[in-house]
Design a protein around this motif. Sequence first.
Motif, short mmCIF file in Angstrom:
data_model
loop_
_atom_site.label_atom_id
_atom_site.label_comp_id
_atom_site.label_asym_id
_atom_site.label_seq_id
_atom_site.Cartn_x
_atom_site.Cartn_y
_atom_site.Cartn_z
N ASN A 81 -12.05 19.55 104.32
CA ASN A 81 -11.15 19.28 102.66
C ASN A 81 -9.44 19.69 103.36
OD1 ASN A 81 -13.45 20.44 101.79
ND2 ASN A 81 -12.53 19.12 100.59
N PHE A 82 -9.41 20.29 104.25
CA PHE A 82 -8.08 21.07 104.18
C PHE A 82 -7.80 21.90 105.76
CE2 PHE A 82 -6.44 19.75 100.14
CZ PHE A 82 -7.58 20.54 99.33
N ALA A 83 -6.35 21.33 106.69
CA ALA A 83 -6.65 22.26 107.89
C ALA A 83 -4.74 22.26 107.58
CB ALA A 83 -6.29 21.16 108.90
N ILE A 84 -4.37 23.40 107.74
CA ILE A 84 -3.36 24.06 107.95
C ILE A 84 -2.72 23.99 109.47
CG2 ILE A 84 -1.53 26.04 106.78
CD1 ILE A 84 -3.75 24.75 104.72
N ALA A 85 -1.48 23.11 109.68
CA ALA A 85 -0.69 23.12 110.63
C ALA A 85 -0.58 24.95 111.16
CB ALA A 85 0.35 22.42 110.36
N GLU A 86 0.24 25.49 110.10
CA GLU A 86 0.91 26.52 110.52
C GLU A 86 -0.29 27.43 111.49
OE1 GLU A 86 1.76 28.92 106.84
OE2 GLU A 86 3.73 30.04 108.14
N THR A 87 -1.23 27.65 110.25
CA THR A 87 -1.82 28.72 111.33
C THR A 87 -3.76 28.64 111.72
OG1 THR A 87 -3.50 28.65 109.36
CG2 THR A 87 -1.41 30.58 109.17
N GLY A 88 -3.51 26.70 112.05
CA GLY A 88 -4.98 26.02 112.33
C GLY A 88 -6.06 26.43 111.31
N THR A 89 -5.82 26.69 110.01
CA THR A 89 -7.13 27.05 109.55
C THR A 89 -7.86 26.05 109.21
OG1 THR A 89 -5.86 29.49 108.60
CG2 THR A 89 -7.51 28.70 107.06
N LEU A 90 -8.90 26.22 108.51
CA LEU A 90 -9.24 24.67 108.19
C LEU A 90 -10.25 25.42 106.85
CD1 LEU A 90 -10.27 24.14 111.41
CD2 LEU A 90 -10.55 21.82 110.07
N VAL B 21 -1.33 25.11 95.27
CA VAL B 21 -1.09 23.69 94.86
C VAL B 21 -2.47 23.01 95.62
CG1 VAL B 21 -0.37 21.53 95.16
CG2 VAL B 21 1.41 23.44 95.83
N PHE B 22 -2.53 23.02 96.49
CA PHE B 22 -4.31 21.79 96.11
C PHE B 22 -5.34 22.80 95.69
CE2 PHE B 22 -1.82 18.66 97.99
CZ PHE B 22 -0.91 19.20 99.19
N LEU B 23 -5.81 24.22 95.63
CA LEU B 23 -6.19 24.72 95.35
C LEU B 23 -6.54 25.28 94.07
CD1 LEU B 23 -7.37 27.60 97.90
CD2 LEU B 23 -8.37 25.70 97.46
N TYR C 257 -4.21 6.56 88.07
CA TYR C 257 -2.87 6.95 88.09
C TYR C 257 -2.95 8.40 87.67
CZ TYR C 257 1.81 6.50 89.23
OH TYR C 257 3.45 7.10 89.85
N ASP C 258 -3.35 8.25 85.96
CA ASP C 258 -3.37 8.82 85.40
C ASP C 258 -3.70 10.20 85.76
OD1 ASP C 258 -3.36 7.08 82.01
OD2 ASP C 258 -1.89 8.06 83.58
N VAL C 259 -4.76 10.31 86.06
CA VAL C 259 -6.03 11.51 86.68
C VAL C 259 -5.67 11.67 87.91
CG1 VAL C 259 -7.44 10.98 84.99
CG2 VAL C 259 -7.69 10.22 87.26
N CYS C 260 -4.90 10.65 89.06
CA CYS C 260 -4.60 10.90 89.75
C CYS C 260 -4.16 12.41 91.02
CB CYS C 260 -3.91 9.89 91.00
SG CYS C 260 -3.81 10.53 92.78
N PRO C 261 -4.76 13.97 91.10
CA PRO C 261 -3.79 14.85 91.92
C PRO C 261 -2.89 14.96 92.48
CG PRO C 261 -5.81 15.18 92.13
CD PRO C 261 -6.22 14.21 91.81
N VAL C 262 -2.56 13.43 92.95
CA VAL C 262 -1.08 13.94 93.64
C VAL C 262 -0.69 12.50 93.15
CG1 VAL C 262 -1.92 15.26 95.68
CG2 VAL C 262 -3.07 12.89 95.46
N LYS C 263 -0.96 11.94 92.18
CA LYS C 263 -0.23 10.99 91.41
C LYS C 263 0.47 9.94 92.53
CE LYS C 263 3.83 12.88 88.95
NZ LYS C 263 4.85 13.49 88.80
#
Lengths: 223, 509
Positions: free
Chosen positions: B242-251, B288-290, B402-408
């Motif tokens: 779902n997500f990958a963190i560039a800073e730490t390499g965490t998935l 934010v994303f969680l 558009y109204d419901v999209c969590p990232v607009k």
Amino acid sequence: MSSAKDDILSRVRQAHVAAPPPALGYADVAREYRTTSELGLDAMRELLIDRLLDYKALVRPTRAADLATTVAAALADRGVLTAVVPPGLPPEWLAETDVEVRFDGGLNQPPISVADLDQMGAVITGCATAVAETGTLVLDASGDQGRRVISLIPDYHLCVVRPENICADVPQALARLEGTRPLTMISGPSATSDIELNRVEGVHGPRTLEVIVVTDPVGEVPH
Amino acid sequence: MSAPTAPRPVVSTTPRPVMLGMPALPPTSPRGVGNLRGDESFPAFARHSLQDAQLRRNLGNATQTIRGKREQVVAEVDDWQELREAGRQLKVHTMAQLETYLPQLEAAVTAQGGVVHWARDATEANQIAIDLIQAKGVDEVVKVKSMATAEIGLNEALEAAGIAAVETDLAELIVQLGHDKPSHILVPAIHRNRSEIREIFLREMEGVDPELTDEPAALAGAARRHLRRKFLSAKVAISGANFAIAETGTLAVVESEGNGRMCLTLPETLITIMGIEKLVPRWSDLEVFLQLLPRSSTGERMNPYTSMWTGVTPGDGPQEFHLILLDNGRTAVLADGEGRDALNCIRCSACLNVCPVYERAGGHAYGSVYPGPIGAILSPMLTGIEDNASLPYASSLCGACYDVCPVKINIPEILVHLRASHTETYAAEHRRPSVEATAMKAVAWVMSNPTRWKLALRSGRIGRILGRQRGMIGEVPLPLAKQWTDARDIPQPPQQTFRDWWAKEHKES
């Protein structure tokens, strides 16, 4: 012959030339959402218990002095015969139970095999943090939580939450956690809504989650 | 219920037409591989899926339920709009800085003992996976549900290489055992009811209890027993992220059933395939994303299980980890200044659940693993618009997505942009304008002159005769009008034009 990495990065550059993106630096990102909380310890604990119950976890509040008794009672009520515990679990928690306890690894002991874990009736752990707003327990493979597999295979997970574990919300939780550790965030027992949207608890992972919440010290604790 | 399959052409990467004097653009995802293209246009497929009463009932019930849950948990969050804006800006920033963040991710994963591979397209990604699996000497792998692997047609490619991929998500298992296709991003088997699922299990699941009932709990129990054997013996697992963190390499993998935990923890080797757009800059940005994802997708404060790992941890979980970074047309989307926000999608499916078109037509009608509003913009941009030309029109532009999209993501705006792109591309390729372009030109001519417009409004009243019986005008069997109206109903024009009404109202003043 360029590598796939070179090609992809070059395509990204190409895309940014064709359609220059807005200049939005990391420090410029708007952060107007809430990152702090006004909740004191008692309020957080109450919220946590409420949310755990909402997720169909079992909850036993207990005073610190009665913790060992409560652990024993929970295991007895569940009819547990053997339990796996992480090597760093405080042994005093197990002082009152006569369940057969096996420590997973630690000093001079090999880790328990998957086949053996599959026969065990329970796993007992602490937690790295417990998030009040969402009722989430977070395990980070520390000594009192252990390898991820031991809290995954047994069908019953008994988790102890102490006052210092509790935090208010997701931003607080992430601030306490080390991102590179193996992390498992647990919010209730496993569930699926894939069959006609009927929520069914207990697919894979422990089908019963029981949480012992230590209720003292009473009062506000700065966090 | 799947569309009839026509043989697919075996063609390699399809570059977009290059106009003289302009720089080349990144390629779209290649034809002949993956599941981004349907066999029928949206209106053609929708025409028969609309007749499927069970699909419509299941889907209507499902989307209504999830809508309600989502509304409730979002209402609890008093900084929801601020979170949405932060999510949007974080994604826009990340896409703008992909050139920095992608290598940073690679370095962080590698530092923790993981191996990073890069795949230009679906074919390459599939080959990398096959090579890794064959190197382990296994012919069966367990899979966590992943949109990216469905997109590239990984299961089909593995099967061709003699490797069985066991889907472990209950809905994906149902779809797989039913030899079917998923119809929703989040609840892929929603088109099936419990008795159908029971029949599928009885027919296809080895060792299943012949007395199996169709109670959801019993069905879930059968799935648990069937899959537990697989989990406890699997050597190789495949997941998305779902997500990958560039800073730490965490998935991070966000899930409900526990099959993710099983696949990510038990096998010796883990292979994760992830689109390059899933990057998030720093660990703390997950705050934010969680919050945005669980509430938007399943309508929960938090989903049951979220697993996060970085590379390899000695003694805990897989001791070999491979991350395959996938392009497959994403850089082509990035090159579209008005469409690239589609890459900000975090795959919550809130837009599907609120879309009146999706609710009635179902996911299969879109012909791509990405259906609904997000699919209507992402699928055509990944493949090149001419391979999915009907999708941007599969919308009433109501804007609920558009109204419901969590990232607009401004889906309606991108839909209109893609419609314009299509008419231009069509005109360039066919050297004549499309139906829409001709119709729009005609309307523009009428609207640009007040007398013509007034006359048109007056004569529009004739439409009342056409729509007399049900208050709506259906198909109009005239050239040009037919193509527009055979998939759209227009309300009857009112008895009085606005101008006549105004003139009458203000006669006194």
